[in-house]
Scaffold this active site. Structure first.
Site, PDB file in Angstrom:
ATOM      1  CG  LEU A 171      -2.029  -1.132   1.770  1.00 17.07           C
ATOM      2  CD1 LEU A 171      -2.859  -1.114   2.383  1.00 17.07           C
ATOM      3  CD2 LEU A 171      -3.364  -1.325   0.144  1.00 17.07           C
ATOM      4  CG  ASP A 172       0.477   4.498  -3.355  1.00 18.02           C
ATOM      5  OD1 ASP A 172       1.039   3.518  -3.602  1.00 18.02           O
ATOM      6  OD2 ASP A 172      -0.680   4.712  -3.858  1.00 18.02           O
ATOM      7  CE1 TYR A 173       6.256   6.859   5.136  1.00 17.04           C
ATOM      8  CE2 TYR A 173       4.725   9.398   4.659  1.00 17.04           C
ATOM      9  CZ  TYR A 173       5.416   8.664   5.393  1.00 17.04           C
ATOM     10  OH  TYR A 173       6.032   9.027   6.829  1.00 17.04           O
TER      11      TYR A 173
END
Length: 235
Positions: free
Chosen positions: A101-103
């Site tokens: 998952l993106d930051y």
């Protein structure tokens, strides 16, 4: 056993990522650097290291679901010094995430040290569904939802179609459910950027038949036998 399978089964990373580590010259077998993914090794006798760290098959398998908060990276060692999801989990086994998952994205992520299981869940040919809740700025029109359902065009290339359902509009923000079965980089953020809406909150709530449930941000728990079966039966 093939080297890339050994590394994956040992919890180093997914099979694809292990291939990258080998091709980058970061893996040694009995003190010699190798770059052949399909090299066969004796997992009981050969000494395998990745960047100097000795790799061994795990004594037991772990399957965890985590509610990833915003502001955490999905890497074991972040080169920018950011907090990582592995700081949230107390486990002696070396884990890796199935997908990322993106930051700035939060929600459900699955961690394991079982490479075979990870390959089953993550392989593109199985088209494992992932459901997200999106809160974005402005009111989304039905015509814009239709564009995302068909597949928005980004840089001249049509992105995969998505199942999109309008949920609500309140205080200037629209909430939408989005279901995808492909994992292109920043796919959902790029979709909303293409129709001119900025995402305020992006949260994954389901992978296959496994739901985030009532986990609070930063909390985790072992997957149940039923949840494991849901993921395996989806194949």
């Amino acid at each position: 056993m093939r080297l890339n399978k050994f590394l994956s089964n040992s919890g180093v990373a997914s099979r694809r990522k292990c291939d990258e580590l080998i091709s980058q010259g970061l893996v040694q077998v009995n003190g010699k650097t190798v770059n052949e993914m399909g090299l066969k090794i004796n997992e009981k006798k050969d000494k395998v290291t990745v960047e100097g760290r000795v790799i061994k098959l795990p004594s037991s398998f772990v399957y965890i679901k985590l509610n990833k908060p915003k502001g955490y990276a999905c890497t074991a060692n972040d080169e920018r010094g950011r907090k990582t999801i592995y700081e949230l989990v107390d486990c002696e086994e070396r884990l890796f995430s199935i997908g990322r998952l993106d930051y700035d994205t939060e929600g459900l992520i699955i961690l394991t040290n079982d490479g075979n299981f990870a390959n089953l869940v993550a392989h593109p040919r199985y088209k494992m569904e992932k459901e997200y809740r999106v809160t974005c700025e402005g009111e989304i029109k039905e015509s814009e939802l239709a564009v995302m359902r068909k597949g928005v065009v980004v840089d001249g290339e049509r992105m995969p179609a998505a199942r999109v359902e309008w949920l609500s509009f309140e205080n200037g923000f629209t909430k939408v459910s989005v279901i995808i079965d492909e994992g292109q980089n920043r796919q959902i953020r790029r979709m909303f950027e293409a129709i001119g809406h900025q995402i305020k909150l992006l949260k994954r709530v389901r992978v296959g038949g496994v739901k985030l449930g009532g986990l609070k941000r930063g909390e985790y728990k072992d997957l149940t036998e039923d949840e494991l079966n849901l993921l395996v039966r989806a194949k």
